[in-house]
Design a protein around this motif. Structure first.
Motif, PDB file in Angstrom:
ATOM      1  N   MET A 239      98.332  32.218  31.934  1.00 14.85           N
ATOM      2  CA  MET A 239      97.380  31.252  31.386  1.00 14.85           C
ATOM      3  C   MET A 239      97.954  29.832  31.387  1.00 14.85           C
ATOM      4  N   PHE A 240      99.270  29.700  31.323  1.00 12.55           N
ATOM      5  CA  PHE A 240      99.871  28.373  31.410  1.00 12.55           C
ATOM      6  C   PHE A 240      99.525  27.715  32.747  1.00 12.55           C
ATOM      7  N   LEU A 241      99.565  28.504  33.820  1.00 11.93           N
ATOM      8  CA  LEU A 241      99.267  27.967  35.144  1.00 11.93           C
ATOM      9  C   LEU A 241      97.767  27.893  35.420  1.00 11.93           C
ATOM     10  N   THR A 242      97.027  28.896  34.989  1.00  9.58           N
ATOM     11  CA  THR A 242      95.612  29.004  35.376  1.00  9.58           C
ATOM     12  C   THR A 242      94.638  28.499  34.324  1.00  9.58           C
ATOM     13  N   GLY A 243      95.108  28.267  33.125  1.00 12.28           N
ATOM     14  CA  GLY A 243      94.227  27.811  32.051  1.00 12.28           C
ATOM     15  C   GLY A 243      93.951  28.907  31.037  1.00 12.28           C
ATOM     16  N   TYR A 244      93.554  28.489  29.855  1.00 11.41           N
ATOM     17  CA  TYR A 244      93.292  29.415  28.752  1.00 11.41           C
ATOM     18  C   TYR A 244      92.118  30.330  29.084  1.00 11.41           C
ATOM     19  N   LYS A 245      92.232  31.586  28.675  1.00  7.74           N
ATOM     20  CA  LYS A 245      91.166  32.582  28.862  1.00  7.74           C
ATOM     21  C   LYS A 245      90.777  33.147  27.498  1.00  7.74           C
ATOM     22  N   THR A 246      89.488  33.293  27.271  1.00  5.02           N
ATOM     23  CA  THR A 246      89.037  33.880  26.001  1.00  5.02           C
ATOM     24  C   THR A 246      88.993  35.398  26.079  1.00  5.02           C
ATOM     25  N   ASP A 247      88.664  35.933  27.240  1.00  2.41           N
ATOM     26  CA  ASP A 247      88.568  37.387  27.413  1.00  2.41           C
ATOM     27  C   ASP A 247      89.799  37.912  28.141  1.00  2.41           C
ATOM     28  N   VAL A 248      90.905  38.036  27.396  1.00  2.00           N
ATOM     29  CA  VAL A 248      92.171  38.464  27.984  1.00  2.00           C
ATOM     30  C   VAL A 248      92.039  39.870  28.563  1.00  2.00           C
ATOM     31  N   TRP A 249      91.268  40.725  27.922  1.00  2.00           N
ATOM     32  CA  TRP A 249      91.090  42.084  28.428  1.00  2.00           C
ATOM     33  C   TRP A 249      90.476  42.066  29.831  1.00  2.00           C
ATOM     34  N   LEU A 250      89.561  41.143  30.082  1.00  2.00           N
ATOM     35  CA  LEU A 250      88.904  41.045  31.381  1.00  2.00           C
ATOM     36  C   LEU A 250      89.886  40.537  32.446  1.00  2.00           C
ATOM     37  N   VAL A 251      90.710  39.589  32.078  1.00  2.00           N
ATOM     38  CA  VAL A 251      91.737  39.084  32.996  1.00  2.00           C
ATOM     39  C   VAL A 251      92.669  40.221  33.396  1.00  2.00           C
ATOM     40  N   LYS A 252      93.060  41.025  32.424  1.00  2.00           N
ATOM     41  CA  LYS A 252      93.959  42.149  32.708  1.00  2.00           C
ATOM     42  C   LYS A 252      93.254  43.221  33.544  1.00  2.00           C
ATOM     43  N   MET A 253      91.970  43.444  33.309  1.00  2.00           N
ATOM     44  CA  MET A 253      91.209  44.420  34.092  1.00  2.00           C
ATOM     45  C   MET A 253      91.123  43.977  35.552  1.00  2.00           C
ATOM     46  N   VAL A 254      90.796  42.712  35.791  1.00  2.00           N
ATOM     47  CA  VAL A 254      90.742  42.182  37.156  1.00  2.00           C
ATOM     48  C   VAL A 254      92.131  42.267  37.794  1.00  2.00           C
ATOM     49  N   GLY A 255      93.157  41.989  36.997  1.00  2.00           N
ATOM     50  CA  GLY A 255      94.523  42.107  37.494  1.00  2.00           C
ATOM     51  C   GLY A 255      94.844  43.522  37.943  1.00  2.00           C
TER      52      GLY A 255
END
Length: 124
Positions: free
Chosen positions: A34-50
């Motif tokens: 998130m430091f590089l890409t910007g703050y995310k509100t739905d961390v679970w979704l970021v991890k799922m896409v990951g």
């Protein structure tokens, strides 16, 4: 034809490694991601896409005897579309355009190699 197949395998391996590394990053260390890409509100979704990116990456790395062009092109097109659309809307950081650029390169290379290896005999 064998050289073209080897070139496709190399493209799939590089794409697979890229997806594996960029996919596992937010799962292992969301804060640096998130430091590089910007703050995310739905961390679970970021991890799922990951994790989906990891699965695609592993598939592309492992299936070297029978590479999956549909998976390669489909995944690259999906990431490219999301990167460009949501960057243009201002929803995600401009850094995602770097990813979009790499996805476009993948699409171009796989398409060129596929067209070069295509034979009219394959139609019949």
């Amino acid at each position: 034809c064998s050289a073209l197949f080897s070139d496709l395998i190399m493209i799939f391996r590089l794409q697979g490694l890229y997806y594996l590394l960029t996919g596992i990053w937010p799962v292992i260390h969301i804060y640096s991601f998130m430091f590089l890409t910007g703050y995310k509100t739905d961390v679970w979704l970021v991890k799922m896409v990951g994790l989906l990116s990891v699965a695609i990456g592993l598939s592309l790395l492992i299936r070297t005897r029978h590479p999956d062009k549909v998976l390669s092109l489909g995944a690259a097109a999906a990431f490219l579309a999301i990167d460009v659309y949501y960057t243009a809307k201002g929803t995600i950081s401009l850094i995602y355009l770097a990813d979009a650029f790499l996805q476009a390169i993948i699409i171009i290379l796989v398409t060129i190699k596929t067209v070069k290896s295509f034979s009219i005999r394959q139609l019949f």
